[in-house]
Design a protein around this motif. Structure first.
Motif, short mmCIF file in Angstrom:
data_model
loop_
_atom_site.label_atom_id
_atom_site.label_comp_id
_atom_site.label_asym_id
_atom_site.label_seq_id
_atom_site.Cartn_x
_atom_site.Cartn_y
_atom_site.Cartn_z
N GLY A 120 0.82 -1.20 0.00
CA GLY A 120 0.00 0.00 0.00
C GLY A 120 0.86 1.25 0.00
O GLY A 120 0.63 2.18 -0.75
N LEU A 121 1.88 1.26 0.85
CA LEU A 121 2.72 2.44 1.04
C LEU A 121 4.14 1.96 1.30
O LEU A 121 4.35 1.03 2.09
N ALA A 122 5.13 2.59 0.64
CA ALA A 122 6.52 2.13 0.80
C ALA A 122 7.49 3.29 0.80
O ALA A 122 7.27 4.32 0.15
N VAL A 123 8.60 3.10 1.53
CA VAL A 123 9.72 4.01 1.49
C VAL A 123 10.98 3.16 1.27
O VAL A 123 11.11 2.08 1.85
N THR A 124 11.87 3.63 0.39
CA THR A 124 13.09 2.90 0.08
C THR A 124 14.26 3.86 -0.05
O THR A 124 14.07 5.08 -0.07
N GLU A 125 15.47 3.29 -0.15
CA GLU A 125 16.68 4.04 -0.47
C GLU A 125 16.98 5.19 0.49
O GLU A 125 17.07 6.34 0.08
N GLY A 149 1.31 -4.19 3.00
CA GLY A 149 0.91 -3.10 3.88
C GLY A 149 1.82 -1.90 3.75
O GLY A 149 1.89 -1.27 2.72
N ILE A 150 2.55 -1.57 4.82
CA ILE A 150 3.51 -0.47 4.83
C ILE A 150 4.90 -1.08 4.85
O ILE A 150 5.21 -1.90 5.71
N VAL A 151 5.76 -0.65 3.93
CA VAL A 151 7.05 -1.27 3.73
C VAL A 151 8.16 -0.23 3.83
O VAL A 151 8.02 0.87 3.31
N ALA A 152 9.26 -0.59 4.47
CA ALA A 152 10.47 0.24 4.48
C ALA A 152 11.66 -0.68 4.25
O ALA A 152 11.79 -1.70 4.92
#
Length: 168
Positions: A120-125, A149-152
């Protein structure tokens, strides 16, 4: 900046009466204000269940975090009136922030399921993602698993406050 899926294409988003139509367009506008965003940037989302998904904001540098918020619903556990996702469960993904510092408030992500790595929502790098009263419900049918779901990942910071995460 203002965003509403019911807006006319081509609006500038600088006022509630001229909101940007698509999150993909918003992300392009933010990058055009760069390469470094100075000051405080707040994105106001209109109540709607028709927000676009499968969009990414890549490597946008800001002096302060970018706030993307739906209308105030009184905080956790109240359900946000901004909904991001397809009308039926699909293997698509939601919003991804790559190398950005973002706070998402009062948004609900739905119907992202996973056969691989839908979210649904992600942050990377090396990004930073804070969520306040963000709900994720990856409603599944049959034997299909819910999305992530929410991913980092990739040296990120994830701060989750309130919200309800189900079937992920």
């Amino acid at each position: 900046l203002y965003v509403s899926p019911s807006a006319d294409a081509g609006n500038d988003g600088l006022s509630a009466s001229q909101p940007i139509k698509l999150m993909a367009d918003l992300f392009t506008v933010l990058k055009n204000y760069g390469p470094v965003l100075g000051g405080l940037w707040t994105v106001k989302l209109a109540a709607s269940s028709a927000y676009d998904y499968a969009v990414t904001l890549d490597s946008l540098t800001a002096e302060r975090k970018i706030v993307i918020e739906g209308p105030d619903v009184g905080g956790h556990p109240n359900v946000p009136v901004v909904v991001v996702g397809p009308s039926a469960s699909t293997a698509a993904s939601g919003w991804r922030f790559t190398g950005c510092n973002v706070n998402i408030r009062n948004v609900k992500f739905i119907n992202f399921r996973s056969s691989a790595s839908a979210f649904g929502l992600a942050v990377t790098e090396k990004g930073i993602l804070e969520t306040d009263n963000v709900h994720v419900n990856n409603d599944t049918t049959g034997t299909t698993r819910g999305g992530l779901g929410i991913v980092a990942n990739a040296l990120c910071v994830l701060k989750v406050r309130g919200g309800i995460i189900e079937r992920c």
